[in-house]
Scaffold this motif. Structure first.
Motif, short mmCIF file in Angstrom:
data_model
loop_
_atom_site.label_atom_id
_atom_site.label_comp_id
_atom_site.label_asym_id
_atom_site.label_seq_id
_atom_site.Cartn_x
_atom_site.Cartn_y
_atom_site.Cartn_z
N GLN A 1 0.90 -1.10 0.01
CA GLN A 1 -0.03 0.03 -0.04
C GLN A 1 0.95 1.31 0.02
O GLN A 1 0.34 2.48 -0.25
CB GLN A 1 -1.04 -0.03 1.19
CG GLN A 1 -0.13 0.07 2.59
CD GLN A 1 -0.28 -1.08 3.08
OE1 GLN A 1 0.05 -2.48 2.42
NE2 GLN A 1 -0.49 -1.54 4.46
N ASP A 2 2.13 1.01 0.05
CA ASP A 2 2.87 2.45 0.12
C ASP A 2 3.86 2.34 -1.20
O ASP A 2 4.40 3.39 -1.44
CB ASP A 2 4.00 1.97 1.06
CG ASP A 2 3.48 2.02 2.57
OD1 ASP A 2 2.59 2.96 2.88
OD2 ASP A 2 3.75 1.41 3.48
N ILE A 3 3.43 1.65 -2.32
CA ILE A 3 4.04 1.63 -3.58
C ILE A 3 2.85 2.12 -4.82
O ILE A 3 2.07 1.29 -4.82
CB ILE A 3 4.55 0.20 -3.76
CG1 ILE A 3 5.64 -0.03 -2.63
CG2 ILE A 3 5.30 0.21 -5.15
CD1 ILE A 3 6.15 -1.67 -3.02
N PRO A 4 3.17 3.55 -4.99
CA PRO A 4 2.16 3.87 -6.16
C PRO A 4 2.52 2.88 -7.60
O PRO A 4 3.45 2.50 -7.82
CB PRO A 4 2.59 5.29 -6.49
CG PRO A 4 3.28 5.75 -5.32
CD PRO A 4 3.87 4.07 -4.73
N ASP A 5 1.18 2.57 -8.08
CA ASP A 5 1.21 1.83 -9.44
C ASP A 5 0.21 2.33 -10.05
O ASP A 5 -0.89 1.85 -10.28
CB ASP A 5 1.01 0.49 -8.98
CG ASP A 5 1.41 -0.41 -10.14
OD1 ASP A 5 1.43 0.12 -11.18
OD2 ASP A 5 1.55 -1.75 -10.13
N PRO A 6 0.48 3.47 -11.09
CA PRO A 6 -0.46 3.98 -11.81
C PRO A 6 -0.94 3.13 -12.97
O PRO A 6 -2.21 3.26 -13.36
CB PRO A 6 0.23 5.03 -12.47
CG PRO A 6 1.64 4.95 -12.34
CD PRO A 6 1.93 4.14 -11.13
N ASN A 7 -0.39 1.88 -13.28
CA ASN A 7 -0.76 1.28 -14.49
C ASN A 7 -1.69 0.02 -13.99
O ASN A 7 -2.46 -0.39 -14.39
CB ASN A 7 0.32 0.75 -15.36
CG ASN A 7 1.11 2.02 -15.79
OD1 ASN A 7 0.37 2.89 -16.59
ND2 ASN A 7 2.53 1.75 -15.92
N ASN A 8 -1.02 -0.78 -12.93
CA ASN A 8 -1.66 -1.96 -12.40
C ASN A 8 -2.28 -1.90 -10.94
O ASN A 8 -2.65 -2.93 -10.54
CB ASN A 8 -0.67 -2.94 -12.92
CG ASN A 8 -0.35 -3.16 -14.12
OD1 ASN A 8 -1.17 -3.37 -15.11
ND2 ASN A 8 0.90 -3.02 -14.09
N GLY A 9 -2.09 -0.76 -10.40
CA GLY A 9 -2.44 -0.71 -8.88
C GLY A 9 -3.96 -0.68 -8.81
O GLY A 9 -4.72 -0.84 -9.77
N THR A 10 -4.54 -0.81 -7.56
CA THR A 10 -5.71 -0.54 -7.06
C THR A 10 -6.09 0.91 -6.50
O THR A 10 -5.53 1.52 -5.77
CB THR A 10 -6.03 -1.76 -5.97
OG1 THR A 10 -5.81 -2.90 -6.19
CG2 THR A 10 -7.45 -1.37 -5.41
N ALA A 11 -7.33 1.41 -7.41
CA ALA A 11 -7.38 2.73 -6.95
C ALA A 11 -8.38 2.69 -5.73
O ALA A 11 -9.23 1.75 -5.49
CB ALA A 11 -8.28 3.46 -7.87
N PHE A 12 -7.86 3.55 -4.63
CA PHE A 12 -8.79 3.76 -3.49
C PHE A 12 -8.69 5.09 -2.91
O PHE A 12 -7.86 5.74 -3.22
CB PHE A 12 -8.24 2.65 -2.32
CG PHE A 12 -6.86 2.76 -1.75
CD1 PHE A 12 -6.63 3.62 -0.75
CD2 PHE A 12 -5.78 2.30 -2.45
CE1 PHE A 12 -5.10 3.76 -0.27
CE2 PHE A 12 -4.31 2.54 -2.38
CZ PHE A 12 -4.30 3.34 -1.26
N ALA A 13 -9.54 5.22 -1.84
CA ALA A 13 -9.80 6.51 -1.23
C ALA A 13 -9.57 6.22 0.28
O ALA A 13 -10.37 5.37 0.84
CB ALA A 13 -10.92 7.35 -1.82
N VAL A 14 -8.94 7.19 1.01
CA VAL A 14 -8.91 7.05 2.38
C VAL A 14 -9.82 8.39 3.06
O VAL A 14 -8.99 9.31 2.92
CB VAL A 14 -7.62 6.87 2.75
CG1 VAL A 14 -7.49 6.95 4.49
CG2 VAL A 14 -6.93 5.46 2.47
N TYR A 15 -10.60 7.88 4.06
CA TYR A 15 -11.04 9.14 4.83
C TYR A 15 -10.34 9.00 6.15
O TYR A 15 -10.40 7.96 6.77
CB TYR A 15 -12.33 9.28 4.97
CG TYR A 15 -13.02 10.23 6.09
CD1 TYR A 15 -12.86 11.75 5.49
CD2 TYR A 15 -13.32 9.97 7.46
CE1 TYR A 15 -13.42 12.66 6.64
CE2 TYR A 15 -13.73 10.87 8.27
CZ TYR A 15 -13.56 12.30 7.77
OH TYR A 15 -13.68 13.29 8.76
N SER A 16 -9.85 10.25 6.94
CA SER A 16 -9.14 10.32 8.04
C SER A 16 -9.54 11.26 9.01
O SER A 16 -9.82 12.33 8.49
CB SER A 16 -7.64 10.41 8.15
OG SER A 16 -7.01 10.40 9.21
#
Length: 347
Positions: free
Chosen positions: A105-120
């Motif tokens: 979850q600390d590694i950006p992956d614009p091509n094959n990653g999972t898009a998610f949003a975080v509310y804190s």
């Protein structure tokens, strides 16, 4: 010379007598005393006393309190240390050199990653990411504790209950996954590139306390609709959407309706042809400036109430390339500084 008689000297502390010529000095006496204590197994009482006022129960309570603090704070401290370690590891080397030390979850992956949003709840932020992994609720992530996580929004088209005039109480809850936080969210931002929403309809409708927005990293090249995207964001004062690729731009109706504190909007660099733009800025009473970039309104089918009640806005639309037959009622009603297109006034 006569022989001196043998005289004795007594050790008053132990009752021993020594011949005068063998009287022990001070160091010998101390050594003898220590040896006797050792052989007798004695221990000085001052080393065995418990500190005054301390009982066994008090010691147990102190130990219990320490253990409780460790149990409560331990996971947070551990997670914080892990996140800091990941940041350091990611900065070492290049390519994949540091990735072995980082969580997915600390590694950006614009091509094959999972898009998610975080509310804190830490700072009331809603932040969008695209990574190799997704953080869990309760974890520390990006220096914030995760309150809620949302996924699956890239391909969803959201909606809400609304009426023709967009003002009734029926303009209410949307089905966006983060809508439950619409009164809590203060800031929205896109951290990573590579997020490809197909629609931004109703994304931030009724986010009444939203103060800052930075979504320029979103890839909106395939996004057609921005309907009600910022509807009734009453605390938003400015918005910079410049440089976004909106080649597929379609419906932007009611995009900023009732953003009463909004003063400026920039679409600089936009090159698109919207199909509907009615009620786009209605009741934006504080709005003073709009940079429309290179938006082409020639294909727009409706511009009714587009600048209605924008009484602080100065805008010359006289040369806009619009059809004379499209719906344009109340285009600039209540907005003396907005000049309507000539095509509607030419005789």
């Amino acid at each position: 010379m006569g022989i001196l008689p043998l005289r004795h000297c007594s050790d008053s502390r132990r009752g021993h007598a020594y011949p005068l010529q063998h009287q022990p000095n001070q160091s010998e006496r101390s050594r003898t005393c220590i040896q006797r204590k050792f052989l007798s197994g004695g221990v000085s009482p001052r080393f065995t006393r418990r500190p005054e006022g301390q009982s066994t129960i008090e010691y147990v309570l102190i130990i219990a309190i320490i253990a409780l603090v460790v149990l409560i704070a331990g996971p947070w401290v551990s997670s914080a240390i892990r996140n800091q370690f990941n940041l350091v590891a990611g900065a070492i080397g290049s390519g994949t050199a540091g990735e072995g030390f980082r969580e997915p979850q600390d590694i950006p992956d614009p091509n094959n990653g999972t898009a998610f949003a975080v509310y804190s709840e830490d700072d009331h932020s809603l932040m969008f990411y695209k990574r190799r992994g997704v953080p869990k609720v309760g974890e520390m992530f990006n220096c914030r504790r995760v309150t809620e996580v949302y996924t699956g929004f890239e391909t969803e088209v959201y909606s809400a209950t609304w009426d023709v005039w967009h003002f009734s109480i029926n303009n209410g809850p949307t089905n966006t996954p983060w809508f439950d936080r619409h009164n809590d969210t203060l800031s929205v931002s896109t951290v990573d590139c590579g997020i490809h929403p197909t629609s931004l309809n109703f994304w931030f409708q009724l986010f009444s306390n939203l103060e800052t927005v930075d979504i320029k990293k979103l890839d909106v090249s395939e996004c057609r609709d921005w309907q009600h995207t910022f509807w009734n964001c009453r605390s938003l004062t400015e918005l910079d959407l410049s440089g976004m690729n909106v080649s597929q731009l379609g419906n932007i109706e009611s995009m900023f309706t009732c953003c009463r504190s909004l003063k400026s909007v920039s679409f600089s660099g936009w090159k698109g042809s919207p199909t509907y733009s009615g009620i786009m800025f209605e009741s934006c009473q504080s709005l003073e400036s709009i940079d429309f970039g290179n938006i082409d309104f020639s294909k727009t089918q409706a511009v009714h109430c587009m600048f209605k009640d924008c009484n602080s806005l100065t805008l010359d639309c006289s040369d806009w390339n619009l059809s004379a037959n499209i719906r344009h009622d109340n285009f600039n009603a209540g907005s003396p500084g907005v000049i309507a297109p000539k095509v509607w006034t030419a005789k």
